[in-house]
Design an enzyme around this catalytic site. Structure first.
Site, PDB file in Angstrom:
ATOM      1  CD  GLU A   1      -2.857   1.095   2.446  1.00  0.00           C
ATOM      2  OE1 GLU A   1      -3.178  -0.018   2.912  1.00  0.00           O
ATOM      3  OE2 GLU A   1      -3.284   2.165   2.906  1.00  0.00           O
TER       4      GLU A   1
ATOM      5  CE  LYS B   1      -6.041  -1.180   5.763  1.00  0.00           C
ATOM      6  NZ  LYS B   1      -5.097  -0.373   4.971  1.00  0.00           N
TER       7      LYS B   1
ATOM      8  CG  ASP C   1       1.565 -16.317  11.822  1.00  0.00           C
ATOM      9  OD1 ASP C   1       0.741 -15.679  11.154  1.00  0.00           O
ATOM     10  OD2 ASP C   1       1.357 -17.485  12.218  1.00  0.00           O
TER      11      ASP C   1
ATOM     12  CG  HIS D   1      -4.084   7.465   0.385  1.00  0.00           C
ATOM     13  ND1 HIS D   1      -3.495   6.675   1.343  1.00  0.00           N
ATOM     14  CD2 HIS D   1      -4.692   6.636  -0.484  1.00  0.00           C
ATOM     15  CE1 HIS D   1      -3.754   5.418   1.056  1.00  0.00           C
ATOM     16  NE2 HIS D   1      -4.470   5.360  -0.044  1.00  0.00           N
TER      17      HIS D   1
END
Ligand code: MEV
Length: 448
Positions: A87, A281, A297, A394
């Site tokens: 991202e 998130k 992991d 962004h």
């Protein structure tokens, strides 16, 4: 979709035969697909072999960009943090937060606990005895569990870890006849999943023998023996603070207003699950990127973080903010079960490099670095949200992705990036600018 018949023995085919079967049956242009797959093979066959053997049925590699955010001052040590993520904006946001806090004392981080946990889940029902009898037997024979796992725990004990505690827990209020042996572990610098599961299976076997030897208690049925990825006692805390007067964050908003709005945004994430999920998130953007770069992991990390965020019965923010007098305080607490030895940490060349970049940290040190990456990410996201809005930065970062999609040349990219320097980026505006550049209507000159 072509008509395909099921294949048996796929795993036994050579890599070439696997690819051949796949491209012939599932792709429109087999040669193109084959070249693409081979294009992602590592140029050194021995490194490719290493990758092939990490998982099963490997046909190629899946690349993620590996970026670095320098200037992270953590407990007075300077780090360049590796981040593996697809991202755009995440690495830039991390680097921005690192620079911001570098000038304000840096990040503080501490490990609050390193305890991991696993369970033998079993069923027991006996008319002639009670749960109290079972618990007495368990307590009486506890040493046998340590003896039964002696071989497995030997090396771990030498490193200062091992089994910390065993308890028999009556869970019959939640599920009929359900009990568990809850085992706490310290796995030192390894994540310890294999170690914990091996211990639990040996403990389960021993427990079955103990109960059947007792004769008056019947038998237990072991349903499963498995670690828990929920590790609320394997906890780390990262924090930043500064005088409100020192915030000077540069977007034109006053220091007090920034601090008030920031803390308000955190409180909104604390009380509103719709916001909390997006908020967390963003935190996981930072955390997962370092988790992946260091060969840990991310599925376990994600599952654990969100369970922790909901531990009090409502999903809430993992970060917290407060104004104390004339000071701004912002911190993150979350469980992280990670390792710096074992797994692919000493095998994957990029993972090895990531550890080297971080000074080959212990698990405790890496927990702190990862938590800081999460806090930094959240700081940058909330900072943008309450000032310029998230899309400005962004979309600027996303501009290159759009231009790559449009197959713009390097020269075209240069012209268009320059063009958008003082404009709002959107997909349609980018396409329009691109068409103009291709058509010759927009040039380096006409931009300036
Ligand atoms: C985007 O990947 C993450 C953010 O949505 C996080 C947030 O809203 O706090 C920007």
């Amino acid at each position: 979709m072509k008509e395909v018949t099921p294949i048996s023995g796929f795993s036994k085919l050579s890599k070439e035969a696997k690819m051949e079967w796949l491209i012939q049956n599932f792709t429109g242009e087999p040669d193109t697909a084959l070249n693409m797959l081979k294009g992602y093979w590592h140029q050194q066959p021995e490194v490719q072999k290493l990758h092939d053997e990490f998982i099963e049925n490997t046909i190629s590699n899946y690349y993620l960009p590996f970026g670095v955010a320098p200037n992270f001052l953590i407990n007075n040590e300077l780090y360049a943090i590796p981040l593996a993520i697809e991202e755009s904006s995440v690495v830039a946001a991390a680097a921005k937060a690192a620079n911001f806090w570098l000038e304000r004392g840096g990040f503080k981080a501490e490990v609050l606990g390193m305890t991991k946990v696993g369970h033998v889940h079993f069923i027991w029902n006996n008319d002639a005895a009670t749960a109290v009898d079972l618990i007495h037997l368990f307590e009486d024979k506890k040493q046998r569990f340590f003896d039964a796992t002696d071989d497995i725990t030997k090396n771990m004990r030498q490193r200062g870890g091992g089994i910390l505690a065993l308890d028999l827990v009556d869970k019959t209020h939640a599920e009929p006849d359900y009990y568990q042996i809850e085992v706490k572990f310290d796995t030192r610098d390894s994540m310890g999943a294999n170690f914990i599961n091996s211990c639990l299976e040996a403990i389960a076997k021993e427990w079955k023998s103990i109960v059947s030897e007792a004769q008056n208690l019947g038998d237990v049925t072991v349903v499963m023996s498995i670690l828990s990825n929920f590790t609320p006692e394997c906890l780390v805390r990262a924090s930043v603070s500064c005088k409100i007067d020192d915030i000077n964050e540069g977007s034109g908003i006053g220091n007090q207003e920034f601090a008030d709005k920031f803390v308000r945004a955190i409180r909104i994430a604390s009380v509103e699950p719709y916001r909390a999920v997006t908020h967390n998130k963003g935190i996981m953007n930072g955390i997962d990127s370092v988790i992946i770069a260091t060969g840990n992991d991310f599925r376990a990390t994600e599952a654990c973080a969100h369970a922790f965020a909901a531990k009090d019965g409502r999903y809430t923010s993992l970060t917290h903010g407060e104004i104390r007098g004339d000071e701004f305080h912002f911190w993150l607490e979350l469980p992280l079960s990670i390792g710096t030895v074992g797994g692919i940490t000493s095998l994957h060349p990029m993972v090895k490099f990531a550890h080297e970049l971080l000074g080959n940290p212990s698990a405790e040190e890496l927990m702190k670095i990862i938590a800081v990456a999460g806090l930094a990410q959240n700081f940058s996201a909330v900072r943008s949200l309450i000032t310029s809005g998230i899309q400005k930065g962004h979309m600027k970062m996303h501009l290159l992705n759009i231009l790559n999609q449009l197959e713009a040349t390097e020269e075209e990219k240069k012209i268009i990036v320059e063009y958008f320097k003082d404009k709002v980026v959107s997909y349609s505006a980018t396409v329009e600018a691109f068409s103009k550049v291709r058509g010759g209507a927009l040039s380096q000159k006409s931009n300036s």
